[in-house]
Design an enzyme around this catalytic site. Structure first.
Site, short mmCIF file in Angstrom:
data_model
loop_
_atom_site.label_atom_id
_atom_site.label_comp_id
_atom_site.label_asym_id
_atom_site.label_seq_id
_atom_site.Cartn_x
_atom_site.Cartn_y
_atom_site.Cartn_z
N THR A 42 0.83 -1.20 0.00
CA THR A 42 0.00 0.00 0.00
C THR A 42 0.87 1.25 0.00
O THR A 42 1.97 1.25 0.54
CB THR A 42 -0.97 0.02 1.21
OG1 THR A 42 -1.28 1.37 1.54
CG2 THR A 42 -0.38 -0.64 2.44
N SER A 56 -0.36 3.04 10.71
CA SER A 56 -1.22 2.13 11.49
C SER A 56 -0.52 0.78 11.58
O SER A 56 0.41 0.50 10.82
CB SER A 56 -2.59 1.93 10.81
OG SER A 56 -2.45 1.08 9.68
N TYR A 58 -1.80 -1.94 10.68
CA TYR A 58 -2.05 -2.60 9.38
C TYR A 58 -0.96 -2.21 8.38
O TYR A 58 -0.34 -3.07 7.75
CB TYR A 58 -3.44 -2.20 8.84
CG TYR A 58 -3.50 -2.24 7.33
CD1 TYR A 58 -3.42 -3.46 6.64
CD2 TYR A 58 -3.60 -1.07 6.58
CE1 TYR A 58 -3.44 -3.49 5.25
CE2 TYR A 58 -3.63 -1.09 5.20
CZ TYR A 58 -3.54 -2.31 4.53
OH TYR A 58 -3.55 -2.33 3.17
N HIS A 59 -0.73 -0.90 8.23
CA HIS A 59 0.28 -0.46 7.25
C HIS A 59 1.65 -1.02 7.62
O HIS A 59 2.44 -1.37 6.75
CB HIS A 59 0.30 1.07 7.16
CG HIS A 59 -0.92 1.65 6.51
ND1 HIS A 59 -1.92 2.27 7.23
CD2 HIS A 59 -1.33 1.67 5.23
CE1 HIS A 59 -2.88 2.66 6.39
NE2 HIS A 59 -2.54 2.31 5.17
N LYS A 61 2.34 -4.42 6.29
CA LYS A 61 2.75 -4.41 4.88
C LYS A 61 4.24 -4.09 4.75
O LYS A 61 4.91 -4.59 3.85
CB LYS A 61 1.94 -3.37 4.11
CG LYS A 61 0.45 -3.65 4.05
CD LYS A 61 0.15 -4.72 3.04
CE LYS A 61 -1.31 -4.83 2.74
NZ LYS A 61 -1.63 -5.91 1.80
#
Ligand code: NAD
Length: 389
Positions: free
Chosen positions: A144, A179, A181-182, A185
């Site tokens: 992302t 975050s 989540y990021h 990645k």
């Protein structure tokens, strides 16, 4: 080519599988349906009704005569992952199968740990399976643009040429994501680069911008082929959420000043980018990175564009920003790699937004209005007990 699409029941995985199948590739999809489970947990649902994966695959065969094989299982289960790779023997694996909502990862400790375990372990199992079974397989992995954050220098495509104290090197571009989540990645990107370096794997990391749109030429062939359309504050991507708020007559909820700028991309370009990456594989040992976005816009400008396209009154509400992010910042991104491979981008247009208004109007009675307001706050790490009750 034989292409395995992991996360093939999701918002992007499903239309990508259809597009690759339509292009003449032999396609299989894999999923553990956890995305449908998050909906049950959060009490929301895709605005557009979606069929079961079995019905979708049958509908595709009825419409086109093409088959899509299914693998039902969890990537964090190494036995499942290895068996699937052994059985299907893909030329390319497209990996969408991760928990992808930043707010979901920020609910509390449990959701942060789940997100990082699911994403990092799933990708690690996949890297090992490819390395042990067939290192020729090209891994095309969704990253992302949020991995980079908002640095005060231009964002390059994954790598940075650096000069330090008179010496030069080419290093992975420094990441400062916003975050857990990021961050998952970012961890994946490092693991992939390492696997390419030590085992000679070939991988393409696609740092994708925020996706908008809900239809591709393939999904509109039959209502049963529709993909998800999420509007809630946890999973709804910003433009799709604004469209639904406009149709409902609700204010568009802009977080903070709305001057935060992000890379965005039309779902029709997403599926095309994946096709281009698969058909033009990275070299053995290469960790190739593309910034998969077509234009940059501030959240405020996205809201203004939606509001101008809507044939009625729209108001904009600037809420206290639940996220911790810079609102005033520099943002300039290099994104030429996919264009060089042949991508002709769809830019955000009134026509696209108008067609989204039509989709939203058709299903407006399915909206649960309470789900539109943000409930997750980046500054409250201790919300865990509430959500575990
Ligand atoms: P999605 O949640 O709709 O789809 C992901 C799919 O993967 C779901 O069907 C889910 O059930 C499945 N999955 C998750 N964990 C799994 C596991 N351990 N084993 C098997 N299946 C699993 O998400 P999406 O919007 O389609 O996004 C797909 C990918 O693209 C994600 O990796 C996401 O981070 C990335 N991405 C999405 C966007 C966007 O705007 N939607 C933007 C940038 C990057």
């Amino acid at each position: 080519m034989r292409i395995l699409v992991l996360g093939g029941d999701g918002y992007l995985g499903w239309p990508t599988a259809l597009h690759l199948s339509q292009c003449g590739h032999e396609v299989a999809v894999a999923d553990n349906f956890v995305r449908r489970q998050y909906d049950l947990e959060l009490g929301v649902d895709s605005l557009v009704p979606i069929e079961s994966l079995h019905t979708r695959v049958t509908a595709w065969q009825e419409r086109t005569g093409k088959t899509i094989e299914m693998f039902i299982g969890d990537l964090t289960d190494a036995d499942f992952t290895y068996e699937m790779i052994r059985e299907f023997r893909p030329d390319a694996v497209v990996h969408f199968a991760e928990q992808r909502a930043a707010p979901y990862s920020m609910i509390d400790r449990k959701h942060a740990v789940y997100t990082q375990t699911n994403n990092v372990v799933g990708t690690l199992n996949l890297l090992y399976a490819i390395a042990e079974i067939d290192p020729e397989i090209h891994l095309v992995k969704l990253g992302t643009m949020g991995e980079y954050g908002t640095p005060n220098i231009d964002i390059e495509e994954g790598w940075l040429e650096l000069e330090h104290k008179g010496r030069k090197d080419r290093v992975l571009y420094p990441k400062r994501p916003g975050s857990f989540y990021h961050l998952s990645k970012v961890h994946d990107s490092h693991n992939m680069e390492f696997a390419c370096r030590i085992w000679g794997l070939r991988a393409t990391d696609l740092n994708q911008g925020v996706v908008y749109g809900q239809e591709t030429p393939e999904t509109t062939l039959d209502d049963r082929l529709a993909t998800r359309f999420d509007y809630d504050a946890v999973f709804g991507t910003v433009l799709n959420r604004f469209v639904i708020q406009a149709v409902l007559g609700h204010p568009l909820t802009v977080y903070g000043s709305g001057t935060q700028t992000r890379g965005i991309i039309d779902i029709r370009d997403t599926v095309r980018c994946i096709q281009l990456a698969c058909e033009n594989p990275a070299e053995r040992g290469e960790f190739r990175v593309f910034n998969q976005m077509t234009e940059s816009m501030s959240v405020r400008d996205i809201a203004a564009t939606v509001s101008e396209s809507f044939p009625g009154e729209v108001t904009i509400d600037n809420l206290d920003n639940p996220r911790v992010e810079k609102e005033e910042h520099y943002y300039k991104v290099t994104h030429t790699g996919l264009v060089e491979l042949g991508l002709v981008p769809h830019m955000l247009s009134d026509t696209l937004i108008t067609s989204l208004f039509d989709v939203a109007k058709r299903h407006v009675d399915r909206v649960r209005e309470a789900a539109l307001m943000p409930g997750v706050n980046w500054r409250s790490p201790g919300a865990e007990r509430t959500s575990e009750r």
